[in-house]
Design an enzyme around this catalytic site. Structure first.
Site, PDB file in Angstrom:
ATOM      1  N   CYS A 255      -9.669   0.357   8.209  1.00 47.02           N
ATOM      2  CA  CYS A 255     -10.449   0.933   9.310  1.00 47.02           C
ATOM      3  C   CYS A 255     -11.141   2.225   8.862  1.00 47.02           C
ATOM      4  O   CYS A 255     -10.775   2.842   7.861  1.00 47.02           O
ATOM      5  CB  CYS A 255      -9.569   1.180  10.527  1.00 47.02           C
ATOM      6  SG  CYS A 255      -8.448   2.556  10.329  1.00 47.02           S
TER       7      CYS A 255
ATOM      8  N   CYS B 230     -11.100   5.242  10.100  1.00 46.33           N
ATOM      9  CA  CYS B 230     -10.327   6.494  10.062  1.00 46.33           C
ATOM     10  C   CYS B 230      -9.391   6.535   8.858  1.00 46.33           C
ATOM     11  O   CYS B 230      -8.986   7.612   8.432  1.00 46.33           O
ATOM     12  CB  CYS B 230      -9.591   6.753  11.367  1.00 46.33           C
ATOM     13  SG  CYS B 230      -8.341   5.569  11.826  1.00 46.33           S
TER      14      CYS B 230
END
Length: 145
Positions: free
Chosen positions: A52, A54
């Site tokens: 992902c 982040c």
């Protein structure tokens, strides 16, 4: 049987793995790898890696920078959520009372969970803020090197 190949996704996974390894984290790909690593004496920082945004924009850069500090864990390891599923599941067995979260960090001492930073402690924060959170844990649980 027809099988799809996703070279772009595979490239992203490999880049995510490489970034963790280049930062000094040992990959744990099997449950046996996890058990062996978590049995080591001392402190262990576990990066629960992910593809992902982040993870790539915050967690891995924070991990790479946080370990350049006077106090730091004895061991740096990583499991890859969604990729090395059995290894990740085994690691999570050690995180008693904590919900699954990725990316995330767990700090162990002699195989026992001391502290955890979950996705909500990472996502939406600047990498420097995550570095500071990790280093605060190092101050509390790790020895000076």
């Amino acid at each position: 049987m027809f099988q799809f190949q996703f070279p772009l996704y595979n490239d992203i996974v490999e880049q995510a793995r490489r970034e963790a390894v280049e930062a000094g984290f040992e990959e744990l790909r099997t449950p046996e790898d996890v058990d062996a690593a978590f049995r080591r004496p001392g402190t262990t920082l576990v990066l629960i890696n992910s593809v992902c945004g982040c993870a790539g924009g915050i967690a891995r850069p924070a991990a790479a920078h946080a370990v350049h500090y006077d106090k730091r864990p004895d061991h740096l390891v990583t499991v890859f959520a969604g990729q090395d599923k059995e290894a990740t599941a085994r690691a999570r067995e050690y995180f008693v009372g904590e919900p699954p979260s990725s990316p995330s960090f767990a700090l162990l001492k002699d195989g026992k969970l001391c502290a955890m930073l979950h996705r909500h402690d990472i996502e939406g924060h600047e990498p420097v803020a995550v570095v500071q959170k990790l280093q605060a844990l190092f101050d509390e649980y790790c020895e000076e090197v």
